[in-house]
Design a protein around this motif. Structure first.
Motif, mmCIF file in Angstrom:
data_model
loop_
_atom_site.group_PDB
_atom_site.id
_atom_site.type_symbol
_atom_site.label_atom_id
_atom_site.label_comp_id
_atom_site.label_asym_id
_atom_site.label_seq_id
_atom_site.Cartn_x
_atom_site.Cartn_y
_atom_site.Cartn_z
ATOM 1 N N ARG A 1 38.758 30.324 49.640
ATOM 2 C CA ARG A 1 40.141 29.863 49.562
ATOM 3 C C ARG A 1 40.848 30.106 50.890
ATOM 4 O O ARG A 1 41.581 29.285 51.382
ATOM 5 C CB ARG A 1 40.891 30.616 48.452
ATOM 6 C CG ARG A 1 40.772 29.980 47.091
ATOM 7 C CD ARG A 1 41.207 30.943 46.028
ATOM 8 N NE ARG A 1 40.333 32.113 46.027
ATOM 9 C CZ ARG A 1 40.605 33.252 45.413
ATOM 10 N NH1 ARG A 1 41.742 33.395 44.777
ATOM 11 N NH2 ARG A 1 39.767 34.261 45.449
ATOM 12 N N ASP A 2 40.582 31.285 51.457
ATOM 13 C CA ASP A 2 41.321 31.683 52.648
ATOM 14 C C ASP A 2 40.515 32.768 53.362
ATOM 15 O O ASP A 2 40.234 33.802 52.767
ATOM 16 C CB ASP A 2 42.687 32.230 52.197
ATOM 17 C CG ASP A 2 43.521 32.714 53.366
ATOM 18 O OD1 ASP A 2 43.066 32.587 54.516
ATOM 19 O OD2 ASP A 2 44.618 33.217 53.116
ATOM 20 N N PRO A 3 40.110 32.529 54.618
ATOM 21 C CA PRO A 3 39.338 33.566 55.315
ATOM 22 C C PRO A 3 40.123 34.858 55.505
ATOM 23 O O PRO A 3 39.547 35.888 55.832
ATOM 24 C CB PRO A 3 39.005 32.925 56.666
ATOM 25 C CG PRO A 3 39.523 31.548 56.650
ATOM 26 C CD PRO A 3 40.346 31.325 55.437
ATOM 27 N N ASP A 4 41.451 34.806 55.283
ATOM 28 C CA ASP A 4 42.271 36.005 55.428
ATOM 29 C C ASP A 4 42.326 36.838 54.156
ATOM 30 O O ASP A 4 42.892 37.920 54.153
ATOM 31 C CB ASP A 4 43.694 35.634 55.856
ATOM 32 C CG ASP A 4 43.770 35.411 57.347
ATOM 33 O OD1 ASP A 4 43.538 36.373 58.095
ATOM 34 O OD2 ASP A 4 44.030 34.265 57.769
ATOM 35 N N GLN A 5 41.750 36.333 53.074
ATOM 36 C CA GLN A 5 41.794 37.152 51.857
ATOM 37 C C GLN A 5 40.880 38.359 52.041
ATOM 38 O O GLN A 5 39.876 38.294 52.752
ATOM 39 C CB GLN A 5 41.409 36.326 50.628
ATOM 40 C CG GLN A 5 39.928 36.053 50.458
ATOM 41 C CD GLN A 5 39.661 35.096 49.299
ATOM 42 O OE1 GLN A 5 39.557 33.883 49.483
ATOM 43 N NE2 GLN A 5 39.587 35.645 48.119
ATOM 44 N N VAL A 6 41.248 39.475 51.385
ATOM 45 C CA VAL A 6 40.459 40.692 51.597
ATOM 46 C C VAL A 6 39.158 40.594 50.795
ATOM 47 O O VAL A 6 39.114 39.967 49.736
ATOM 48 C CB VAL A 6 41.241 41.976 51.221
ATOM 49 C CG1 VAL A 6 42.461 42.138 52.099
ATOM 50 C CG2 VAL A 6 41.619 41.992 49.754
ATOM 51 N N VAL A 7 38.138 41.215 51.347
ATOM 52 C CA VAL A 7 36.824 41.171 50.706
ATOM 53 C C VAL A 7 36.872 41.769 49.300
ATOM 54 O O VAL A 7 36.148 41.335 48.405
ATOM 55 C CB VAL A 7 35.796 41.906 51.606
ATOM 56 C CG1 VAL A 7 34.606 42.378 50.795
ATOM 57 C CG2 VAL A 7 35.334 40.978 52.707
ATOM 58 N N GLY A 8 37.771 42.745 49.111
ATOM 59 C CA GLY A 8 37.910 43.355 47.795
ATOM 60 C C GLY A 8 38.289 42.365 46.704
ATOM 61 O O GLY A 8 38.087 42.628 45.520
ATOM 62 N N SER A 9 38.832 41.206 47.097
ATOM 63 C CA SER A 9 39.205 40.214 46.092
ATOM 64 C C SER A 9 38.058 39.258 45.787
ATOM 65 O O SER A 9 38.191 38.382 44.943
ATOM 66 C CB SER A 9 40.443 39.439 46.551
ATOM 67 O OG SER A 9 40.125 38.624 47.657
ATOM 68 N N LEU A 10 36.915 39.422 46.462
ATOM 69 C CA LEU A 10 35.742 38.584 46.167
ATOM 70 C C LEU A 10 34.923 39.219 45.044
ATOM 71 O O LEU A 10 34.985 40.420 44.823
ATOM 72 C CB LEU A 10 34.848 38.462 47.406
ATOM 73 C CG LEU A 10 35.427 37.845 48.665
ATOM 74 C CD1 LEU A 10 34.370 37.848 49.756
ATOM 75 C CD2 LEU A 10 35.916 36.440 48.402
ATOM 76 N N SER A 11 34.132 38.385 44.375
ATOM 77 C CA SER A 11 33.212 38.919 43.371
ATOM 78 C C SER A 11 32.040 39.603 44.080
ATOM 79 O O SER A 11 31.801 39.387 45.273
ATOM 80 C CB SER A 11 32.692 37.788 42.492
ATOM 81 O OG SER A 11 31.829 36.967 43.249
ATOM 82 N N GLY A 12 31.318 40.418 43.322
ATOM 83 C CA GLY A 12 30.174 41.129 43.905
ATOM 84 C C GLY A 12 29.160 40.179 44.518
ATOM 85 O O GLY A 12 28.609 40.440 45.585
ATOM 86 N N GLY A 13 28.937 39.046 43.838
ATOM 87 C CA GLY A 13 27.975 38.077 44.349
ATOM 88 C C GLY A 13 28.456 37.437 45.635
ATOM 89 O O GLY A 13 27.687 37.230 46.574
ATOM 90 N N GLU A 14 29.757 37.141 45.683
ATOM 91 C CA GLU A 14 30.322 36.540 46.907
ATOM 92 C C GLU A 14 30.226 37.512 48.081
ATOM 93 O O GLU A 14 29.969 37.110 49.218
ATOM 94 C CB GLU A 14 31.782 36.141 46.669
ATOM 95 C CG GLU A 14 31.930 34.899 45.795
ATOM 96 C CD GLU A 14 33.371 34.637 45.381
ATOM 97 O OE1 GLU A 14 33.728 33.471 45.249
ATOM 98 O OE2 GLU A 14 34.139 35.603 45.192
ATOM 99 N N ARG A 15 30.417 38.799 47.784
ATOM 100 C CA ARG A 15 30.295 39.787 48.858
ATOM 101 C C ARG A 15 28.884 39.806 49.433
ATOM 102 O O ARG A 15 28.693 39.869 50.648
ATOM 103 C CB ARG A 15 30.617 41.182 48.327
ATOM 104 C CG ARG A 15 32.077 41.418 48.201
ATOM 105 C CD ARG A 15 32.329 42.830 47.782
ATOM 106 N NE ARG A 15 33.341 42.834 46.734
ATOM 107 C CZ ARG A 15 33.917 43.913 46.265
ATOM 108 N NH1 ARG A 15 33.563 45.085 46.709
ATOM 109 N NH2 ARG A 15 34.840 43.816 45.346
ATOM 110 N N GLN A 16 27.903 39.760 48.540
ATOM 111 C CA GLN A 16 26.515 39.712 49.023
ATOM 112 C C GLN A 16 26.305 38.455 49.859
ATOM 113 O O GLN A 16 25.617 38.478 50.877
ATOM 114 C CB GLN A 16 25.543 39.722 47.842
ATOM 115 C CG GLN A 16 25.559 40.999 47.025
ATOM 116 C CD GLN A 16 24.930 42.167 47.756
ATOM 117 O OE1 GLN A 16 24.180 41.977 48.697
ATOM 118 N NE2 GLN A 16 25.255 43.375 47.344
#
Ligand SMILES: Nc1ncnc2c1ncn2[C@@H]1O[C@H](COP(=O)(O)OP(=O)(O)O)[C@@H](O)[C@H]1O
Ligand SMILES: [Mg+2]
Lengths: 248, 330
Positions: free
Chosen positions: A141-156
């Motif tokens: 959605r936005d490269p400025d969003q914090v990684v903490g707002s991503l799902s575990g799979g998205e973080r991987q």
């Protein structure tokens, strides 16, 4: 894929003792370009120990590691990284309160300007982060969003995309699906496959045969520090793999 | 545009900026024209400036996941060092200032080195330095001069120019220290948001292991941050020595706590990894407005500390709320 080719990263007859504990005994593993090499085993089998030896966290008690056929002994994971061996750690891959693009380029920020005016090329970071994730099928959605707002799979996925972006030749994933649900795991398995299809030698550590089998080209099963199977996919149906894991 | 607008409310410094406006309105009402006048404005900006400079260094350090309780003592070291060097070896002002900067940077370096080598919490390490430095400052002042308050810097060669740079009030009662404050904040903000060092500071405070895994030199970043906070404290000590033409071995006491409060009011997390320097600017501004404003409003100055503690608690609650929102989505 190309079993005859020289392995890109290899552990040869590696043994590891921690005091009296024998963590590994004469273990060999070869990771080839374009292949997913799965390292399986129950908890405590020695999977993480083998990985740590490959990237220079531990020096093996006996045996050797080879990169492109040449013996290597990394002094740290950093040295391994500088030689193109990237590791994605289960929970320590990302800084949750930092934005996606800051995480993506952490430690290798592209800059513009010189001297005291040298600064991060933020627009380029945002664009490249977006593009690299889109290439893995993730619309940010936005490269400025914090990684903490991503799902575990998205973080991987971000961690894998980062490794690919920085030209990893070997990608090591230590239980990337361990903390994930079914759907998220499937996404991550796709990314694992994508990485191999791009020519990277992938080492995928897991204790779930049903995660390993669909994406793996080659399976190495450890039990109490010893290799009990080292087979290509064709030779090892998923039932047999599961049975091996269960110790039958 | 609407995405940006929504994102605004998860920025760490926004609550502090809103708080500063509210407090200005409240005090402008309670204290009347005295607060709103140019003289009133100058008085709270002047009061905020030294704390604001300290808060810049402390903010960067806290974002990097560490505390520095020794900054107040370094203010004392800095002023006393300038005075002793201009009286004992009878140096002129500028060499004394240069040597003082080196001394303070060394103190920051040792703070940082101790923290990264021992892995002890910086809270404890710098609590120790707080007392060690304060004691040394008093002992050195007494040892060399038999006093703990020294004056007469204005008789030393080089003072006039130093006064222009550090101690003057060039326009409408506004002190040059305000320019130092805003200048430091601008540079620190730029470093934090636009340079690789800033990225490393955020990462080192947020998840040091992850930072290390991608090659960030965690120890180097932390030592650099302790040197930065010491440098800010050094600047405050120099500004005050020049302005008051002397030094007091007790100068800077309690400032370490005020600086942390300003930083927390500014939206920086106590646990590190999240925060801004701009927030700390607003935190220091609030501090200055309340300190001067309640006196102008005719409220007993004793109430200042009550307000300060109350605002700290409020800020911690607001910060927690902002954090939850930031993590949920942008
Ligand atoms: N640093 C260490 N010191 C002592 N023993 C260790 C250390 N690391 C791993 N071990 C032991 O080695 C064995 C294998 O552990 P590990 O490689 O973490 O297994 P896995 O990753 O397959 O679950 C375990 O018995 C573990 O207790
Ligand atoms: Mg493990």
């Amino acid at each position: 894929m190309n079993g005859a080719a020289l392995p890109r990263l290899e552990a040869r007859d590696v043994s590891m003792r921690f005091g009296g504990v024998v963590a590994l005994e004469d273990v060999s593993l070869a990771a080839r370009a374009g292949e997913v090499t799965c390292l399986l085993g129950d908890n405590g089998a020695g999977k993480s120990t083998l990985i740590k030896i490959l990237v220079g966290v531990h020096a093996p008690t006996r045996g050797a590691c080879l990169l492109d056929g040449e013996p290597v002994r990394f002094r740290s994971p950093m040295e391994a990284l500088s030689r193109g061996i990237a590791t994605v750690y289960q929970d320590l891959a990302m800084v949750p309160l930092m934005s996606v693009w800051r995480n993506f380029f952490l430690g290798a920020e592209p800059t513009s300007g010189r001297g005291p005016l040298r600064r991060i090329d933020v627009e380029r970071c945002r664009e490249e982060t977006r593009a690299e994730l889109a290439a893995m099928g993730i619309e940010l959605r936005d490269p400025d969003q914090v990684v903490g707002s991503l799902s575990g799979g998205e973080r991987q996925a971000v961690a894998i995309a980062r490794a690919l972006h920085f030209g990893a030749r070997v990608l090591i994933l230590d239980e990337p699906t361990a903390a994930l649900g079914v759907r998220q795991s499937e996404r991550v398995l796709q990314h694992v496959r994508t990485a191999a299809d791009r020519g990277v030698a992938v080492i995928f550590v897991t204790h779930t045969p049903h995660h390993a089998h669909p994406v793996g080209d080659h399976f190495v099963v450890l039990r109490r520090g010893r290799v009990v199977a080292d087979e290509p996919r064709e030779a090892l149906p998923v039932e047999e793999l599961a049975a091996l894991m269960a110790g039958e | 545009m609407s995405r940006r607008a929504a994102g605004i409310f998860t920025r760490p410094e926004v609550a502090a900026a809103v708080g500063a406006v509210l407090i200005w309105v409240l005090l402008a009402g309670a204290a009347g024209p005295a607060f709103r006048s140019m003289a009133g404005t100058a008085s709270y900006l002047n009061a905020a400036a030294p704390l604001g400079i300290l808060a810049v260094g402390v903010a960067l350090l806290m974002i990097g996941g560490e505390f520095d309780l020794s900054v107040g003592s370094i203010v004392g070291v800095s002023g006393m060092s300038v005075m002793l060097l201009t009286t004992e070896p009878a140096w002129s002002v500028w060499p004394a200032i240069a040597a003082t900067v080196v001394i303070c940077l060394l103190i920051g370096f040792l703070n940082g080195l101790t923290v990264v080598r021992t892995q002890l919490p910086s809270f404890i390490v710098t609590l120790a330095t707080l007392f060690i430095l304060r004691g040394l400052t008093i002992a050195a002042a007494r040892g060399f001069t038999r006093r703990t308050q020294l004056g007469g810097l204005d008789d030393v060669a080089g003072y006039e120019f130093a006064r222009v740079v550090f101690g003057s009030a060039p326009v409408a009662g506004l002190r040059v220290s305000i320019a130092w404050w805003l200048g430091c904040a601008a540079v620190a903000t730029w470093v934090l948001l636009r340079t690789p060092w800033g990225n490393w500071i955020l990462a080192v405070g947020g998840q040091p292991e992850a930072a290390r895994n991608v090659g960030v030199r965690v120890a180097r970043v932390k030592v650099g941050l302790f040197m930065t906070s010491a440098l800010c404290a050094c600047l405050v000590g120099i500004i005050q020595a020049v302005r008051f033409t002397g030094a007091d071995a007790l100068r800077g006491q309690l400032q370490e706590f005020y600086a942390i409060i300003a930083v927390v009011i500014g939206g920086t997390l106590l646990t590190g990894g999240y925060g801004t320097v701009i927030g700390a600017v607003f935190g220091a501004l609030i501090f200055g407005m309340v300190r001067q404003g309640i006196v102008m409003a005719g409220i007993d100055a004793d109430w200042f500390q009550v307000f300060l503690g109350g605002m700290l608690l409020l800020a911690v609650f607001v910060n927690r709320y902002v954090l939850v929102r930031a993590q949920r989505a942008s």
